[in-house]
Design a protein around this motif. Structure first.
Motif, PDB file in Angstrom:
ATOM      1  N   GLU A 150       0.841  -1.205   0.000  1.00 25.86           N
ATOM      2  CA  GLU A 150       0.000   0.000   0.000  1.00 25.86           C
ATOM      3  C   GLU A 150       0.876   1.256   0.000  1.00 25.86           C
ATOM      4  O   GLU A 150       0.676   2.153  -0.800  1.00 25.86           O
ATOM      5  N   GLY A 153       2.442   1.974  -3.296  1.00 25.54           N
ATOM      6  CA  GLY A 153       1.552   2.153  -4.435  1.00 25.54           C
ATOM      7  C   GLY A 153       1.377   0.919  -5.294  1.00 25.54           C
ATOM      8  O   GLY A 153       1.071   1.012  -6.479  1.00 25.54           O
ATOM      9  N   SER A 157      -5.762  -1.462  -8.064  1.00 22.19           N
ATOM     10  CA  SER A 157      -6.683  -0.314  -8.027  1.00 22.19           C
ATOM     11  C   SER A 157      -8.151  -0.712  -7.887  1.00 22.19           C
ATOM     12  O   SER A 157      -8.956   0.079  -7.465  1.00 22.19           O
ATOM     13  N   ASN A 159      -9.361  -2.661  -5.749  1.00 23.43           N
ATOM     14  CA  ASN A 159      -9.634  -3.030  -4.362  1.00 23.43           C
ATOM     15  C   ASN A 159     -10.643  -2.086  -3.738  1.00 23.43           C
ATOM     16  O   ASN A 159     -10.671  -0.930  -3.910  1.00 23.43           O
TER      17      ASN A 159
END
Length: 159
Positions: A150, A153, A157, A159
């Motif tokens: 997390e 990065g 996406s 999630n």
């Protein structure tokens, strides 16, 4: 349709789900950062094995990100650990978790995620989305620290 034929024996195993959280809500730890998740995982990690074999664990969280449990999911070899999504989500559903944090260790001491780690994270996030469970993070632990997908990065996406 079930047959009413009396010559057939229909023994059925009953499945019972039980979950009891003995820690009052006001006393539960809160996971609001990767560091907080790391601290919770470290409480349950066997430091004698962290450099020896891969393990996979999850933190189960309520909607307000308080810890409702931690579960050991799998133990593998020196280079891999197979975490079965069916087992992970059975645990999530049984505990009524709203969110989870994933973690596994790298006995090599290298905290960088492998391509396999990223693919596994995507698989878990996709399954979780269908169940309305958030995957907040996937940590890779070593004796000397951790990597947060997390924070870097690298969480999918969708999630």
């Amino acid at each position: 349709m079930l047959s009413t034929n009396h010559h057939i024996n229909f023994d059925v195993t009953e499945v019972e789900l039980v979950y009891k959280n003995k820690i009052p809500a006001k006393d539960r730890l809160k996971v609001a950062s990767s560091q907080a998740a790391h601290d919770v995982f470290r409480l349950a990690w066997d430091e004698n094995l962290i450099d020896l074999v891969e393990e996979f664990k999850i933190i189960l969280l309520a909607a307000n990100n308080t810890v409702i449990g931690l579960s050991h999911v799998a133990k593998g070899s020196t280079t891999q650990c197979l975490a079965d999504p069916k087992i992970v989500f059975a645990i999530c559903l049984k505990s009524n978790a709203s969110a989870i944090c994933l973690a596994h260790n790298h006995p090599s001491g290298n905290p960088c995620p492998s391509e396999t780690d990223l693919q596994l994270t995507a698989k878990f996030c996709e399954a979780a989305r269908l169940l309305d469970i958030k995957v907040l993070d996937h940590l890779i632990l070593t004796r000397h620290g951790y990597t947060s997908l997390e924070d870097d990065g690298l969480m999918p996406s969708f999630n």
